[in-house]
Design an enzyme around this catalytic site. Structure first.
Site, PDB file in Angstrom:
ATOM      1  N   SER A  92       4.885   3.224   4.493  1.00  0.00           N
ATOM      2  CA  SER A  92       6.154   2.555   4.809  1.00  0.00           C
ATOM      3  C   SER A  92       6.056   1.572   5.977  1.00  0.00           C
ATOM      4  O   SER A  92       6.983   1.460   6.777  1.00  0.00           O
ATOM      5  CB  SER A  92       7.261   3.588   5.057  1.00  0.00           C
ATOM      6  OG  SER A  92       7.475   4.369   3.886  1.00  0.00           O
TER       7      SER A  92
ATOM      8  N   TRP B 178      -1.629  -3.247  -3.943  1.00  0.00           N
ATOM      9  CA  TRP B 178      -0.565  -3.583  -4.904  1.00  0.00           C
ATOM     10  C   TRP B 178      -0.288  -2.428  -5.869  1.00  0.00           C
ATOM     11  O   TRP B 178       0.652  -2.507  -6.657  1.00  0.00           O
ATOM     12  CB  TRP B 178      -0.944  -4.854  -5.688  1.00  0.00           C
ATOM     13  CG  TRP B 178      -0.835  -6.120  -4.898  1.00  0.00           C
ATOM     14  CD1 TRP B 178      -0.411  -6.248  -3.613  1.00  0.00           C
ATOM     15  CD2 TRP B 178      -1.132  -7.459  -5.364  1.00  0.00           C
ATOM     16  NE1 TRP B 178      -0.432  -7.577  -3.235  1.00  0.00           N
ATOM     17  CE2 TRP B 178      -0.871  -8.334  -4.291  1.00  0.00           C
ATOM     18  CE3 TRP B 178      -1.598  -7.989  -6.568  1.00  0.00           C
ATOM     19  CZ2 TRP B 178      -1.062  -9.723  -4.394  1.00  0.00           C
ATOM     20  CZ3 TRP B 178      -1.788  -9.367  -6.668  1.00  0.00           C
ATOM     21  CH2 TRP B 178      -1.524 -10.232  -5.595  1.00  0.00           C
TER      22      TRP B 178
ATOM     23  N   GLY C 147       5.748   5.301   0.554  1.00  0.00           N
ATOM     24  CA  GLY C 147       6.805   4.935  -0.384  1.00  0.00           C
ATOM     25  C   GLY C 147       8.126   5.631  -0.130  1.00  0.00           C
ATOM     26  O   GLY C 147       9.026   5.599  -0.969  1.00  0.00           O
TER      27      GLY C 147
ATOM     28  N   GLY D 220       1.691  -0.914   1.049  1.00  0.00           N
ATOM     29  CA  GLY D 220       2.053  -0.769  -0.356  1.00  0.00           C
ATOM     30  C   GLY D 220       3.247  -1.653  -0.688  1.00  0.00           C
ATOM     31  O   GLY D 220       3.116  -2.865  -0.882  1.00  0.00           O
ATOM     32  N   GLY D 221       4.424  -1.051  -0.754  1.00  0.00           N
ATOM     33  CA  GLY D 221       5.628  -1.747  -1.204  1.00  0.00           C
ATOM     34  C   GLY D 221       5.850  -3.117  -0.567  1.00  0.00           C
ATOM     35  O   GLY D 221       6.146  -4.096  -1.267  1.00  0.00           O
TER      36      GLY D 221
HETATM   37  P1  13P Z   1       3.958   2.101   1.094  1.00  0.00           P
HETATM   38  O1  13P Z   1       3.688   0.972   2.076  1.00  0.00           O
HETATM   39  O2  13P Z   1       4.695   1.646  -0.118  1.00  0.00           O
HETATM   40  O3  13P Z   1       4.554   3.282   1.773  1.00  0.00           O
HETATM   41  O4  13P Z   1       2.522   2.566   0.545  1.00  0.00           O
HETATM   42  C1  13P Z   1       1.502   2.862   1.447  1.00  0.00           C
HETATM   43  C2  13P Z   1       0.252   3.045   0.706  1.00  0.00           C
HETATM   44  O5  13P Z   1       0.090   4.000  -0.037  1.00  0.00           O
HETATM   45  C3  13P Z   1      -0.786   2.036   0.865  1.00  0.00           C
HETATM   46  O6  13P Z   1      -1.983   2.455   0.309  1.00  0.00           O
END
Ligand code: 13P
Length: 253
Positions: A214, A12, A175, A235-236
């Protein structure tokens, strides 16, 4: 072929609020069941661990932290010791995330110490490794991955990887919406496994290597189908319950 259970872990990062985290966690509890093919873990900010450990009690969702101190205790203002994370029921700790390497100057050897502190306290490190865009473009991806991996093998020994997870997160894909193709990711995952196999074949076969960068509901299944990709660090997309649940259910193996 070793049977590696797919792991989907939510990172998160520095997002959320007391109420937002509570609502998101409730939605995950509702959406994850015994039929969910993946093991699921959530790594919130430290300050929400207490609340989430209560919410996830008696569910199959595991709790993790995003960082840990390499030291045990003492006069280190602002740091959080591994033993404190155990108090909140953490089973996983992300170590060496590229954002920590980049913004907080964590070195390979500092990451190796955090990896060991996590394990000594009975938790499983999720060791993040990955190259920058310029490193990929100059064909040094394997060199970077080898260096990041070897630093931990040298300090913790190969046997420590018996209880560890690796997350390959190409920095250029984090990201940015620019996911590595399944083939690009598979190539690096295979390289990671071969690098470990130089020391111990069984450990290399058994370890779970996640992909992060991503990952979304619409690309997760192609990634997870690759032979050496054993799940994702999200992440996102982990901040939206439906998107994260769709990723958890995109697992077929
Ligand atoms: P995103 O899924 O937002 O690209 O982030 C990946 C991440 O850094 C998970 O630790």
């Amino acid at each position: 072929m070793t049977n590696r259970r797919t792991l989907v872990a939510a990172n998160w990062k520095m997002n959320g609020s007391i109420e937002g985290s509570r609502v998101l966690a409730e939605a995950l509890i509702d959406g994850i069941s015994a039929e969910t093919p993946a093991e699921v873990a959530v790594c919130p900010s430290f300050v929400y661990l207490s609340q989430l450990s209560e919410q996830f009690k008696n569910t199959s969702i595991k709790l993790g932290a995003q960082n840990v101190s390499h030291l045990d205790e003492g006069a280190y203002t602002g740091e959080v010791a591994a033993s404190m994370l155990v108090d909140f029921g953490c089973e996983y700790v992300i170590v060496g995330h590229s954002e920590r390497r980049m913004h907080y100057h964590e070195t390979d050897s500092c990451v190796a110490e955090k990896f060991s502190a996590t394990q000594i306290n009975g938790m499983t490190p999720i060791l993040c490794i990955g190259e920058l865009l310029e490193e990929r473009e100059s064909n040094s991806t394997e060199e970077v991955i080898a260096r990041q991996l070897d630093a931990v093998i040298d300090k913790a020994t190969i046997n420590a990887f018996d209880n560890a997870v690796i997350a390959y997160e190409p920095v250029w894909a984090i990201g940015t919406g620019k996911t590595a193709t399944p083939e690009q990711a598979q190539d690096v995952h295979q390289f990671i496994r071969l690098r470990l196999a130089r020391h111990d074949r069984a450990i290399a076969d058994g370890i779970r290597v996640l992909y992060g960068g991503s990952v979304k509901a619409d690309n997760a299944s192609q990634l997870f189908e690759m032979a050496d990709i054993d799940g994702g660090l999200i992440g996102g997309a982990s901040l939206v319950a439906k998107d994260f649940l769709d990723i958890c259910h995109a697992v077929r193996k």
